[in-house]
Enzyme design. Structure first.
Site, short mmCIF file in Angstrom:
data_model
loop_
_atom_site.label_atom_id
_atom_site.label_comp_id
_atom_site.label_asym_id
_atom_site.label_seq_id
_atom_site.Cartn_x
_atom_site.Cartn_y
_atom_site.Cartn_z
N GLU A 68 -3.54 2.86 5.11
CA GLU A 68 -3.30 3.89 4.09
C GLU A 68 -4.19 5.11 4.33
O GLU A 68 -3.76 6.25 4.14
CB GLU A 68 -3.50 3.33 2.68
CG GLU A 68 -2.54 2.20 2.31
CD GLU A 68 -1.07 2.51 2.59
OE1 GLU A 68 -0.63 3.67 2.44
OE2 GLU A 68 -0.34 1.57 2.96
N HIS A 95 -2.77 7.56 6.74
CA HIS A 95 -1.78 8.49 6.17
C HIS A 95 -2.45 9.77 5.68
O HIS A 95 -1.85 10.84 5.73
CB HIS A 95 -1.04 7.85 4.99
CG HIS A 95 0.08 6.94 5.38
ND1 HIS A 95 1.18 7.38 6.09
CD2 HIS A 95 0.26 5.62 5.16
CE1 HIS A 95 2.00 6.37 6.28
NE2 HIS A 95 1.46 5.28 5.74
N CYS A 150 5.64 -0.14 7.36
CA CYS A 150 5.30 0.99 6.50
C CYS A 150 6.53 1.38 5.69
O CYS A 150 7.64 1.41 6.22
CB CYS A 150 4.84 2.16 7.38
SG CYS A 150 4.39 3.63 6.47
N GLY A 187 0.82 -1.20 0.00
CA GLY A 187 0.00 0.00 0.00
C GLY A 187 0.86 1.25 0.00
O GLY A 187 1.99 1.24 0.47
N GLN A 210 2.89 9.88 1.21
CA GLN A 210 4.17 9.16 1.29
C GLN A 210 5.08 9.46 0.11
O GLN A 210 6.26 9.14 0.15
CB GLN A 210 3.93 7.65 1.37
CG GLN A 210 3.28 7.21 2.67
CD GLN A 210 3.07 5.72 2.67
OE1 GLN A 210 2.04 5.24 2.21
NE2 GLN A 210 4.05 4.99 3.17
#
Length: 183
Positions: A155, A158, A110, A58, A63
């Protein structure tokens, strides 16, 4: 390959903005580049040639330095048959979730986090997510359970500037919760 932002960069903690639909070419291209990054990261031959690349399932837009509500999940089910759970989501929202919780026994990881953060991250076992899926080019309602639900929630965190280790009980990282499903 995309440059992955690490957890010491402040932009990773900032909330993301809604994305206007229809998607711009730039936003769509980014989603497909994120998907390609995940596919390549899951290819063992590619990783051997590029040892700095870490395997992932993911990736959220923050990111890669873009604070927009976009994420990609690419979970292998049967790689030999080419079976994957794939979502390229824009403006995802959890519209319902179960009381029952689950967690990964091995702990979550992650691509933005280099350091180990041992402990359990408890999340709803079953969720429903509404979003626009760029791969299907339509609004979707995803019913996810177990591992897929964990990946989507990780996700989506995030997009709020939350990292998985924020959920770990600092006093008792391996605290067992009654009724939680170990995955």
């Amino acid at each position: 390959m995309l440059k992955i932002i690490k957890d010491n960069v402040s932009s990773l903690r900032a909330p993301s903005k809604e994305v206007e639909l229809p998607l711009t070419k730039k936003d769509k291209d980014l989603l497909f580049a994120m998907w390609n990054h995940l596919k390549e990261s899951q290819n063992e031959d590619f990783r051997q040639k590029h040892p700095s690349v870490r395997e992932g399932i993911g990736l959220a837009a923050p990111q890669v330095g873009v604070n927009k509500k976009m994420l990609v999940v690419h979970i292998p089910l049967d790689e030999e048959k080419g079976e994957y759970i794939t979502h390229l989501l824009v403006n995802p929202k959890i519209v319902s979730s179960s009381v029952k919780e689950c967690f990964l026994q091995a702990g979550e990881g992650c691509l933005s986090v280099e350091k180990e953060h041992p402990g359990y991250v408890y999340r709803p076992y079953r969720i429903r997510v509404e979003a626009y899926d760029a791969l299907k080019d339509e609004k979707v309602l995803i019913k996810a359970i177990g591992f897929e639900a964990i990946a989507l929630q990780h996700e989506m965190d995030h997009l709020q500037g939350i990292l998985f280790y924020d959920h770990i009980n600092k006093k008792d990282p391996y605290q067992k919760k009654d009724g939680a499903v170990a995955i």
